[in-house]
Design an enzyme around this catalytic site. Sequence first.
Site, PDB file in Angstrom:
ATOM      1  N   TYR A  35     -20.579 -12.441  -7.795  1.00  0.00           N
ATOM      2  CA  TYR A  35     -21.931 -11.879  -7.687  1.00  0.00           C
ATOM      3  C   TYR A  35     -21.884 -10.370  -7.598  1.00  0.00           C
ATOM      4  O   TYR A  35     -20.812  -9.778  -7.417  1.00  0.00           O
ATOM      5  CB  TYR A  35     -22.663 -12.477  -6.473  1.00  0.00           C
ATOM      6  CG  TYR A  35     -22.212 -11.920  -5.141  1.00  0.00           C
ATOM      7  CD1 TYR A  35     -20.978 -12.270  -4.591  1.00  0.00           C
ATOM      8  CD2 TYR A  35     -23.003 -11.018  -4.435  1.00  0.00           C
ATOM      9  CE1 TYR A  35     -20.559 -11.739  -3.389  1.00  0.00           C
ATOM     10  CE2 TYR A  35     -22.590 -10.480  -3.221  1.00  0.00           C
ATOM     11  CZ  TYR A  35     -21.363 -10.851  -2.705  1.00  0.00           C
ATOM     12  OH  TYR A  35     -20.945 -10.321  -1.518  1.00  0.00           O
ATOM     13  N   ARG A  54     -17.454  -3.752 -12.228  1.00  0.00           N
ATOM     14  CA  ARG A  54     -16.815  -4.554 -11.172  1.00  0.00           C
ATOM     15  C   ARG A  54     -17.063  -6.045 -11.404  1.00  0.00           C
ATOM     16  O   ARG A  54     -16.183  -6.880 -11.166  1.00  0.00           O
ATOM     17  CB  ARG A  54     -17.341  -4.128  -9.800  1.00  0.00           C
ATOM     18  CG  ARG A  54     -16.610  -4.828  -8.666  1.00  0.00           C
ATOM     19  CD  ARG A  54     -16.971  -4.253  -7.311  1.00  0.00           C
ATOM     20  NE  ARG A  54     -18.372  -4.467  -6.979  1.00  0.00           N
ATOM     21  CZ  ARG A  54     -18.984  -3.927  -5.934  1.00  0.00           C
ATOM     22  NH1 ARG A  54     -18.332  -3.122  -5.125  1.00  0.00           N
ATOM     23  NH2 ARG A  54     -20.255  -4.171  -5.697  1.00  0.00           N
ATOM     24  N   HIS A 105     -12.068 -30.395  -9.204  1.00  0.00           N
ATOM     25  CA  HIS A 105     -11.600 -29.033  -8.937  1.00  0.00           C
ATOM     26  C   HIS A 105     -11.292 -28.247 -10.216  1.00  0.00           C
ATOM     27  O   HIS A 105     -11.601 -27.067 -10.312  1.00  0.00           O
ATOM     28  CB  HIS A 105     -10.343 -29.051  -8.055  1.00  0.00           C
ATOM     29  CG  HIS A 105     -10.629 -29.341  -6.614  1.00  0.00           C
ATOM     30  ND1 HIS A 105     -11.187 -30.525  -6.195  1.00  0.00           N
ATOM     31  CD2 HIS A 105     -10.464 -28.597  -5.502  1.00  0.00           C
ATOM     32  CE1 HIS A 105     -11.337 -30.489  -4.885  1.00  0.00           C
ATOM     33  NE2 HIS A 105     -10.909 -29.338  -4.439  1.00  0.00           N
ATOM     34  N   LYS A 148     -15.343 -10.011  -6.027  1.00  0.00           N
ATOM     35  CA  LYS A 148     -16.603 -10.214  -5.310  1.00  0.00           C
ATOM     36  C   LYS A 148     -17.033 -11.666  -5.518  1.00  0.00           C
ATOM     37  O   LYS A 148     -17.906 -11.968  -6.327  1.00  0.00           O
ATOM     38  CB  LYS A 148     -17.660  -9.215  -5.806  1.00  0.00           C
ATOM     39  CG  LYS A 148     -18.760  -8.963  -4.786  1.00  0.00           C
ATOM     40  CD  LYS A 148     -19.488  -7.682  -5.096  1.00  0.00           C
ATOM     41  CE  LYS A 148     -20.747  -7.512  -4.282  1.00  0.00           C
ATOM     42  NZ  LYS A 148     -20.577  -7.527  -2.837  1.00  0.00           N
ATOM     43  N   GLU A 180     -11.942  -3.224   6.161  1.00  0.00           N
ATOM     44  CA  GLU A 180     -13.313  -2.878   5.735  1.00  0.00           C
ATOM     45  C   GLU A 180     -14.291  -3.611   6.638  1.00  0.00           C
ATOM     46  O   GLU A 180     -13.871  -4.304   7.576  1.00  0.00           O
ATOM     47  CB  GLU A 180     -13.532  -3.251   4.265  1.00  0.00           C
ATOM     48  CG  GLU A 180     -13.398  -4.741   3.989  1.00  0.00           C
ATOM     49  CD  GLU A 180     -13.674  -5.114   2.538  1.00  0.00           C
ATOM     50  OE1 GLU A 180     -14.416  -4.406   1.841  1.00  0.00           O
ATOM     51  OE2 GLU A 180     -13.141  -6.152   2.104  1.00  0.00           O
ATOM     52  N   LEU A 204     -12.828  -4.897  -0.908  1.00  0.00           N
ATOM     53  CA  LEU A 204     -13.729  -4.715  -2.041  1.00  0.00           C
ATOM     54  C   LEU A 204     -13.801  -3.222  -2.369  1.00  0.00           C
ATOM     55  O   LEU A 204     -13.943  -2.398  -1.462  1.00  0.00           O
ATOM     56  CB  LEU A 204     -15.128  -5.236  -1.705  1.00  0.00           C
ATOM     57  CG  LEU A 204     -16.034  -5.229  -2.932  1.00  0.00           C
ATOM     58  CD1 LEU A 204     -15.711  -6.401  -3.847  1.00  0.00           C
ATOM     59  CD2 LEU A 204     -17.493  -5.255  -2.544  1.00  0.00           C
TER      60      LEU A 204
END
Length: 287
Positions: A35, A54, A105, A148, A180, A204
Amino acid sequence: MNLYNYVWTQDGITAKDSLVYPFEERGLQFGDGIYEVIRIYQGNYDLLDAHIERLYRSAEAIRLQVPFNKEELITSLQNLAEKNAVHTDAKLYLQITRGSAPREHTFPDVPSNLYAYIEESPRPAAQLQQGVRTILTEDIRWDLCYIKSLNLLPNVLAKQTAKENGAVEAIFHKDGQVTEGSSSNVFIVKDNMLFTHPAAPNILHGCVRDRVLTLAAESALEVHETTFSTQQLLDADEVFITSTTSEIMPVIEVDGNRIRNGRPGMITRQLQLAYEQVSDIQQTAFI
Ligand code: PMP
């Protein structure tokens, strides 16, 4: 907060209430997707190219097919903002998953699912002025946090603990070093130098982090992309966190310890002002 009515999916723009998801969906069942959250100031996307870049890096890392090229994606997001007649400060949420298929899976042979919607999102002006409280918590996440991905359980738990302790952010540390925040990057200022964790695979690579590094370089501030310890965090002259929605947010407390005198520092303020200028923000949070 107000959601704008139109959403964009791989099939085009549609009213949000007509969007139906099957329960056998890879994002829902496995968190098998990625996302982005992109800032909108007065109807205009901020740092759009950086977010799209990204997104493609995340997609490649998990071997996910993005159903559009970068130009098509950017055009579609512009069309979505236009269709919704967005003129306020807002944010776009965009998610792509490995599609809808019976629960197994291994990768299914089906097209990806994509949706994007826009939500009103005023700048957190009071917090930007006054600063926020944070807590420290152990970083129990995997080694590939530069992706992300939709798997945010450790971040959710950390943020909830922060909230329950009267704080707005949880700062992760691993082996004594700060990595972070649960939804932000962390910077400290010490002796007029700026420090932040290197853009390694375990954090990230924030779009705002990158912009802050550029602004700092332009202002001739000495910058060190090196790890720093939780003790260095507590001993810092200034601390701030960065993210798309919270911009450059002063931190005035870590785990009950005041940073400096509990007031945002000068360098943080200078970077905040430079950030407002470069983002072309019309309604300033600072008088
Ligand atoms: N780290 C994490 C874990 C995040 O969720 C975010 C918010 N996307 C950030 C850092 C900041 O990234 P950005 O500046 O691109 O919003």
